[in-house]
Design a protein around this motif. Structure first.
Motif, PDB file in Angstrom:
ATOM      1  N   LEU A 201      93.562  86.335  55.151  1.00  0.00           N
ATOM      2  CA  LEU A 201      92.420  85.414  55.194  1.00  0.00           C
ATOM      3  C   LEU A 201      91.770  85.300  53.818  1.00  0.00           C
ATOM      4  CD1 LEU A 201      90.510  83.608  56.792  1.00  0.00           C
ATOM      5  CD2 LEU A 201      89.230  85.667  57.458  1.00  0.00           C
ATOM      6  N   ASN A 202      91.592  86.422  53.150  1.00  0.00           N
ATOM      7  CA  ASN A 202      90.960  86.437  51.834  1.00  0.00           C
ATOM      8  C   ASN A 202      91.783  85.678  50.802  1.00  0.00           C
ATOM      9  OD1 ASN A 202      89.020  87.249  49.865  1.00  0.00           O
ATOM     10  ND2 ASN A 202      90.393  88.877  49.203  1.00  0.00           N
ATOM     11  N   GLN A 203      93.107  85.675  50.978  1.00  0.00           N
ATOM     12  CA  GLN A 203      93.995  85.033  50.009  1.00  0.00           C
ATOM     13  C   GLN A 203      94.729  83.826  50.621  1.00  0.00           C
ATOM     14  OE1 GLN A 203      96.342  87.883  47.580  1.00  0.00           O
ATOM     15  NE2 GLN A 203      95.156  89.499  48.588  1.00  0.00           N
ATOM     16  N   LEU A 244      85.631  78.602  59.270  1.00  0.00           N
ATOM     17  CA  LEU A 244      84.986  78.080  58.058  1.00  0.00           C
ATOM     18  C   LEU A 244      85.616  78.655  56.795  1.00  0.00           C
ATOM     19  CD1 LEU A 244      81.187  77.999  58.949  1.00  0.00           C
ATOM     20  CD2 LEU A 244      82.730  76.063  58.651  1.00  0.00           C
ATOM     21  N   ILE A 245      85.935  79.944  56.818  1.00  0.00           N
ATOM     22  CA  ILE A 245      86.599  80.541  55.660  1.00  0.00           C
ATOM     23  C   ILE A 245      87.963  79.882  55.436  1.00  0.00           C
ATOM     24  CG2 ILE A 245      87.608  82.669  54.736  1.00  0.00           C
ATOM     25  CD1 ILE A 245      85.401  84.180  56.327  1.00  0.00           C
ATOM     26  N   CYS A 246      88.702  79.668  56.505  1.00  0.00           N
ATOM     27  CA  CYS A 246      90.001  78.992  56.396  1.00  0.00           C
ATOM     28  C   CYS A 246      89.838  77.599  55.799  1.00  0.00           C
ATOM     29  CB  CYS A 246      90.669  78.903  57.763  1.00  0.00           C
ATOM     30  SG  CYS A 246      91.228  80.480  58.431  1.00  0.00           S
ATOM     31  N   ALA A 247      88.834  76.871  56.262  1.00  0.00           N
ATOM     32  CA  ALA A 247      88.598  75.520  55.747  1.00  0.00           C
ATOM     33  C   ALA A 247      88.242  75.555  54.268  1.00  0.00           C
ATOM     34  CB  ALA A 247      87.486  74.850  56.546  1.00  0.00           C
ATOM     35  N   GLN A 248      87.401  76.500  53.870  1.00  0.00           N
ATOM     36  CA  GLN A 248      87.002  76.598  52.467  1.00  0.00           C
ATOM     37  C   GLN A 248      88.184  76.956  51.569  1.00  0.00           C
ATOM     38  OE1 GLN A 248      83.745  79.365  53.289  1.00  0.00           O
ATOM     39  NE2 GLN A 248      82.315  77.901  52.428  1.00  0.00           N
ATOM     40  N   ILE A 254      93.083  73.877  61.917  1.00  0.00           N
ATOM     41  CA  ILE A 254      92.475  75.076  62.465  1.00  0.00           C
ATOM     42  C   ILE A 254      92.751  75.072  63.967  1.00  0.00           C
ATOM     43  CG2 ILE A 254      90.414  76.497  62.645  1.00  0.00           C
ATOM     44  CD1 ILE A 254      90.949  75.851  59.779  1.00  0.00           C
ATOM     45  N   ARG A 255      93.439  76.109  64.461  1.00  0.00           N
ATOM     46  CA  ARG A 255      93.813  76.193  65.882  1.00  0.00           C
ATOM     47  C   ARG A 255      92.777  77.043  66.603  1.00  0.00           C
ATOM     48  NH1 ARG A 255      96.928  79.557  69.277  1.00  0.00           N
ATOM     49  NH2 ARG A 255      98.194  78.412  70.806  1.00  0.00           N
ATOM     50  N   VAL A 256      92.100  76.449  67.612  1.00  0.00           N
ATOM     51  CA  VAL A 256      90.935  77.117  68.197  1.00  0.00           C
ATOM     52  C   VAL A 256      90.865  76.951  69.713  1.00  0.00           C
ATOM     53  CG1 VAL A 256      89.601  76.747  66.079  1.00  0.00           C
ATOM     54  CG2 VAL A 256      89.394  75.106  67.957  1.00  0.00           C
ATOM     55  N   HIS A 257      90.153  77.894  70.332  1.00  0.00           N
ATOM     56  CA  HIS A 257      89.783  77.757  71.744  1.00  0.00           C
ATOM     57  C   HIS A 257      88.480  76.971  71.884  1.00  0.00           C
ATOM     58  CE1 HIS A 257      92.258  81.473  71.676  1.00  0.00           C
ATOM     59  NE2 HIS A 257      92.629  81.114  72.895  1.00  0.00           N
ATOM     60  N   ASP A 258      87.554  77.199  70.970  1.00  0.00           N
ATOM     61  CA  ASP A 258      86.191  76.657  71.090  1.00  0.00           C
ATOM     62  C   ASP A 258      86.040  75.443  70.178  1.00  0.00           C
ATOM     63  OD1 ASP A 258      85.139  78.923  72.808  1.00  0.00           O
ATOM     64  OD2 ASP A 258      85.872  80.023  71.050  1.00  0.00           O
ATOM     65  N   ALA A 267      81.696  70.172  60.393  1.00  0.00           N
ATOM     66  CA  ALA A 267      80.918  69.008  59.980  1.00  0.00           C
ATOM     67  C   ALA A 267      79.829  69.409  58.982  1.00  0.00           C
ATOM     68  CB  ALA A 267      80.293  68.333  61.202  1.00  0.00           C
ATOM     69  N   VAL A 268      79.202  70.543  59.221  1.00  0.00           N
ATOM     70  CA  VAL A 268      78.182  71.028  58.288  1.00  0.00           C
ATOM     71  C   VAL A 268      78.822  71.358  56.943  1.00  0.00           C
ATOM     72  CG1 VAL A 268      76.523  72.880  57.832  1.00  0.00           C
ATOM     73  CG2 VAL A 268      76.685  71.884  60.122  1.00  0.00           C
ATOM     74  N   LEU A 269      79.970  72.004  56.968  1.00  0.00           N
ATOM     75  CA  LEU A 269      80.681  72.327  55.726  1.00  0.00           C
ATOM     76  C   LEU A 269      81.062  71.058  54.975  1.00  0.00           C
ATOM     77  CD1 LEU A 269      82.084  74.334  53.818  1.00  0.00           C
ATOM     78  CD2 LEU A 269      84.099  74.189  55.305  1.00  0.00           C
ATOM     79  N   GLU A 270      81.583  70.065  55.693  1.00  0.00           N
ATOM     80  CA  GLU A 270      82.000  68.825  55.049  1.00  0.00           C
ATOM     81  C   GLU A 270      80.820  68.117  54.391  1.00  0.00           C
ATOM     82  OE1 GLU A 270      84.469  64.718  56.001  1.00  0.00           O
ATOM     83  OE2 GLU A 270      83.757  65.949  57.641  1.00  0.00           O
ATOM     84  N   HIS A 271      79.691  68.044  55.084  1.00  0.00           N
ATOM     85  CA  HIS A 271      78.508  67.401  54.502  1.00  0.00           C
ATOM     86  C   HIS A 271      78.006  68.165  53.282  1.00  0.00           C
ATOM     87  CE1 HIS A 271      78.472  64.932  58.105  1.00  0.00           C
ATOM     88  NE2 HIS A 271      77.496  64.220  57.577  1.00  0.00           N
ATOM     89  N   THR A 272      78.097  69.456  53.317  1.00  0.00           N
ATOM     90  CA  THR A 272      77.680  70.262  52.172  1.00  0.00           C
ATOM     91  C   THR A 272      78.570  70.023  50.967  1.00  0.00           C
ATOM     92  OG1 THR A 272      76.877  71.988  53.664  1.00  0.00           O
ATOM     93  CG2 THR A 272      77.228  72.622  51.381  1.00  0.00           C
ATOM     94  N   GLN A 273      79.878  69.954  51.214  1.00  0.00           N
ATOM     95  CA  GLN A 273      80.826  69.730  50.128  1.00  0.00           C
ATOM     96  C   GLN A 273      80.689  68.338  49.524  1.00  0.00           C
ATOM     97  OE1 GLN A 273      84.407  70.736  52.294  1.00  0.00           O
ATOM     98  NE2 GLN A 273      84.468  72.807  51.451  1.00  0.00           N
ATOM     99  N   ARG A 274      80.266  67.356  50.364  1.00  0.00           N
ATOM    100  CA  ARG A 274      80.119  65.982  49.870  1.00  0.00           C
ATOM    101  C   ARG A 274      78.824  65.791  49.090  1.00  0.00           C
ATOM    102  NH1 ARG A 274      81.655  63.286  55.067  1.00  0.00           N
ATOM    103  NH2 ARG A 274      79.443  62.779  55.206  1.00  0.00           N
ATOM    104  N   ALA A 275      77.840  66.647  49.332  1.00  0.00           N
ATOM    105  CA  ALA A 275      76.484  66.418  48.788  1.00  0.00           C
ATOM    106  C   ALA A 275      76.461  66.501  47.277  1.00  0.00           C
ATOM    107  CB  ALA A 275      75.523  67.430  49.390  1.00  0.00           C
TER     108      ALA A 275
END
Length: 275
Positions: A201-203, A244-248, A254-258, A267-275
């Motif tokens: 995950l870290n790398q 979120l770490i994977c996205a960054q 991203i394969r998820v249950h939730d 969505a919050v990460l994307e808006h932050t990156q666009r700002a």
């Protein structure tokens, strides 16, 4: 029909969200919840409404110590679900299987992606994938589900896992699969200790720098429980943090249950990156 996975990736600047739909009685997190066709369709619809881009349908649990399922049983679980979901919803569907015949029938039933925890190594799987000409996800696993957590060993886990995936990708392209149709997955939790998983995950950017799209699946897994102390049912927050770490670090899927929790966080990460 060949699917243009590159175009799908380009439809969003945020990672695609793959919603997990296990039509099994024994998967580690949601086994038995969606193994009836009506409940499977309802769960698929809910995940689509929440923002899932892909529905990943699996008919055989690959949790640690899982027993193998017969071909006939796996087909009876996944094919009706694929047909029903593709007939009702305009959504990409992936088939989570290692069996060549399941891959073949699933694609014929409408599956758009082959997602294989054994990276197309079982007899006939590579040939079926070449013929299908759909995107394939190659995952790394040390050992088999029955024994994969029995003291896994690596010289250097990130290097070893990445090298394996690149070698498998090369074999697949040489066999006739288009490079643009190959996705790699480091296989969080598949024959790896908690320390192994967190090193990967870290790398993870080492994988995303490979030139191949990367799928990351750590939702509700033991590594999340190791970090948080929570049991499977209470690993949503830890799983979202991992997503979120994977996205960054550049993961494409991203394969998820939730689904809803993950979509909102991304969505919050994307808006932050666009700002």
């Amino acid at each position: 029909m060949s699917k243009d996975f590159t175009t799908l990736l380009q439809t969003t600047t945020s990672p695609l969200v793959m919603g997990i739909l296990n039509v099994t009685p024994d998967s580690f997190s949601d086994g038995g919840q969606f193994d009836q066709i009506n409940s499977a369709i309802e769960q698929a619809e809910l995940m689509i409404q929440q923002g899932a881009d892909i529905i990943d349908i699996g008919g055989e649990s690959t949790r640690p110590n899982a027993e193998e399922v017969s071909l006939e049983e796996e087909l009876s679980r996944v094919i009706p679900a694929i047909k029903a979901i593709k007939s009702k919803f305009d959504v990409w569907v992936s088939i989570d299987t290692s069996k060549a015949e399941v891959m073949k029938q699933a694609v014929e039933a409408g599956a758009d992606i082959i997602n294989d925890v054994r990276a197309l190594t079982l007899p006939g799987a590579l040939d079926v994938a070449v013929q299908a000409q759909v995107p394939v996800c190659l995952m790394h696993m040390q050992g088999q589900p029955k024994n994969m957590q029995n003291n896994p060993q690596y010289d250097e886990v990130v290097t070893d896992v990445l090298q394996y995936l690149l070698e498998r990708a090369d074999e697949c392209t040489q066999a006739g699969i288009a490079k643009a149709n190959i996705i790699i997955d480091p296989g969080f939790g598949f024959g790896k200790t908690a320390d192994n998983n967190f090193k990967i995950l870290n790398q993870l950017d080492a994988f995303t720098a490979s030139g191949y799209p990367v799928l990351a699946g750590l939702s509700r897994k033991t590594m999340i429980g190791h970090a948080t102390g929570q049991d499977v049912e209470n690993r949503v927050y830890g799983s979202v943090a991992g997503a979120l770490i994977c996205a960054q670090k550049g993961a494409d899927i991203i394969r998820v249950h939730d689904v809803q929790a993950t979509v909102d966080a991304l969505a919050v990460l994307e808006h932050t990156q666009r700002a």
